[in-house]
Scaffold this motif. Structure first.
Motif, PDB file in Angstrom:
ATOM      1  N   GLY A 105      -0.680   2.473  -3.040  1.00 30.72           N
ATOM      2  CA  GLY A 105      -1.919   3.015  -2.519  1.00 30.72           C
ATOM      3  C   GLY A 105      -2.847   1.932  -1.998  1.00 30.72           C
ATOM      4  O   GLY A 105      -2.510   0.751  -1.952  1.00 30.72           O
ATOM      5  N   GLN A 106      -4.032   2.330  -1.607  1.00 32.03           N
ATOM      6  CA  GLN A 106      -5.003   1.421  -1.015  1.00 32.03           C
ATOM      7  C   GLN A 106      -5.613   0.482  -2.071  1.00 32.03           C
ATOM      8  O   GLN A 106      -5.557   0.761  -3.273  1.00 32.03           O
ATOM      9  CB  GLN A 106      -6.110   2.219  -0.332  1.00 32.03           C
ATOM     10  N   THR A 116       0.831  -1.206   0.000  1.00 34.91           N
ATOM     11  CA  THR A 116       0.000   0.000   0.000  1.00 34.91           C
ATOM     12  C   THR A 116       0.869   1.261   0.000  1.00 34.91           C
ATOM     13  O   THR A 116       0.466   2.293  -0.543  1.00 34.91           O
ATOM     14  CB  THR A 116      -0.941   0.002   1.213  1.00 34.91           C
ATOM     15  N   LYS A 117       2.044   1.172   0.586  1.00 32.84           N
ATOM     16  CA  LYS A 117       2.967   2.306   0.536  1.00 32.84           C
ATOM     17  C   LYS A 117       3.430   2.565  -0.890  1.00 32.84           C
ATOM     18  O   LYS A 117       3.592   3.717  -1.319  1.00 32.84           O
ATOM     19  CB  LYS A 117       4.174   2.037   1.435  1.00 32.84           C
ATOM     20  N   SER A 177      -8.093  -1.276  -4.607  1.00 35.06           N
ATOM     21  CA  SER A 177      -9.064  -0.646  -5.511  1.00 35.06           C
ATOM     22  C   SER A 177      -9.659  -1.713  -6.408  1.00 35.06           C
ATOM     23  O   SER A 177      -9.381  -2.908  -6.256  1.00 35.06           O
ATOM     24  CB  SER A 177      -8.366   0.427  -6.358  1.00 35.06           C
TER      25      SER A 177
END
Length: 282
Positions: free
Chosen positions: A47-48, A43-44, A50
């Motif tokens: 991102g989150q 996630t770093k 999706s």
């Protein structure tokens, strides 16, 4: 060329070539299930979660963990099209110096982990009669003459051999298999934090020590291979109707492969008579 949007499963995705590959895949609109030892690293980097991105925390040496990752991918995206076995690490140390644990752990990650992924993914590819398996080896998995790198070389040779056999098995199912042989790629792969060095050293092996020093002090940070371009090459190979079984990446890889082929041909020619004399005479 094949259809654009596909479902990819990529191991070792939080850094290096795996990270570049996932980035380009997401930019191109593919759906990607990416694995790492920690979900936070994924996630770093991307991102989150999706509609197109599924971060998976997975222990690739654990059968249950791998099975769950494959199952979650299929449940989330409705299938799976391309498997990329990318996770791995380099183990340095002479054969005499390597402990049993060091050798076996290197094979656990570089060879047996991809086997676990294949064991759980192949049923889905077989059922849909399509798919592509891409195993990331190394040029040392084809041309292995590097003192002090026997464990890493052997694990990549094993992965390459597995891919050749796999390609013969799955061809009738409409599934392709490719082994990628990159030359040196400019990532953190050879950094002191990523490279495993045998706990025991034997001073008699000067060539192995010189090779380690070369990789740490000279080659690291100056590798010729561009990880972004390698990632795009992998995507290109997966997009064609007839992908290669053997995919060499980079000028150095091509040169070393040609040198290996020439050396093998030389030995074949020199020993052909004695070799063929070992057959029964009908």
């Amino acid at each position: 060329m094949k259809s654009t949007s596909r479902i990819w499963f990529v191991t070792g995705a939080s850094k290096g070539v795996g990270q570049k590959l996932v980035k380009h895949l997401l930019d191109q609109g593919h759906r990607v299930a990416a694995t790492s030892r920690t979900a936070t690293a994924l996630t770093k980097a991307f991102g989150q979660p999706s509609d197109n991105f599924l971060p998976l925390e997975a222990d690739l040496t654990n059968d249950r963990s791998v099975e769950q990752a494959i199952t979650q991918t299929v449940q989330t995206f409705g299938g799976i099209d391309v498997i990329v076995n990318n996770a791995g690490y380099a183990q340095q140390g002479t054969i005499e110096a390597l402990s049993d644990q060091e050798l076996r752990q290197n094979f656990e990650v570089n060879f047996f982990a991809p086997v676990l992924v294949l064991r759980h993914a192949l049923a889905h590819l077989r059922a849909q009669r399509s798919g592509h398996i891409i195993n990331i080896a190394s040029i040392v998995g084809y041309q292995g003459g590097y003192a002090g790198w026997g464990s890493y070389v052997a694990s990549k040779f094993a992965l390459a051999g597995l891919t050749e056999s796999l390609a013969a098995e799955v061809a009738e199912l409409g599934v392709h298999a490719t082994v990628v042989y990159p030359g040196p790629v400019r990532t953190d792969f050879l950094s002191s934090g990523a490279l495993a060095v045998a706990k025991r050293q034997i001073d008699d092996y000067a060539e192995a020590k010189a090779s380690l020093d070369l990789h740490l002090d000279t080659l690291h940070g100056h590798q010729a291979g561009d990880p972004d371009k390698l990632a795009l090459l992998i995507i290109q190979a997966a997009s064609v109707e007839a992908p290669p079984l053997h995919l060499f990446a980079g000028k150095i890889a091509n040169e070393l492969a040609a040198a290996k082929s020439s050396a093998v041909q030389k030995d074949l020619n020199a020993w052909k008579g004695s070799s063929e004399a070992t057959d029964f005479v009908d």
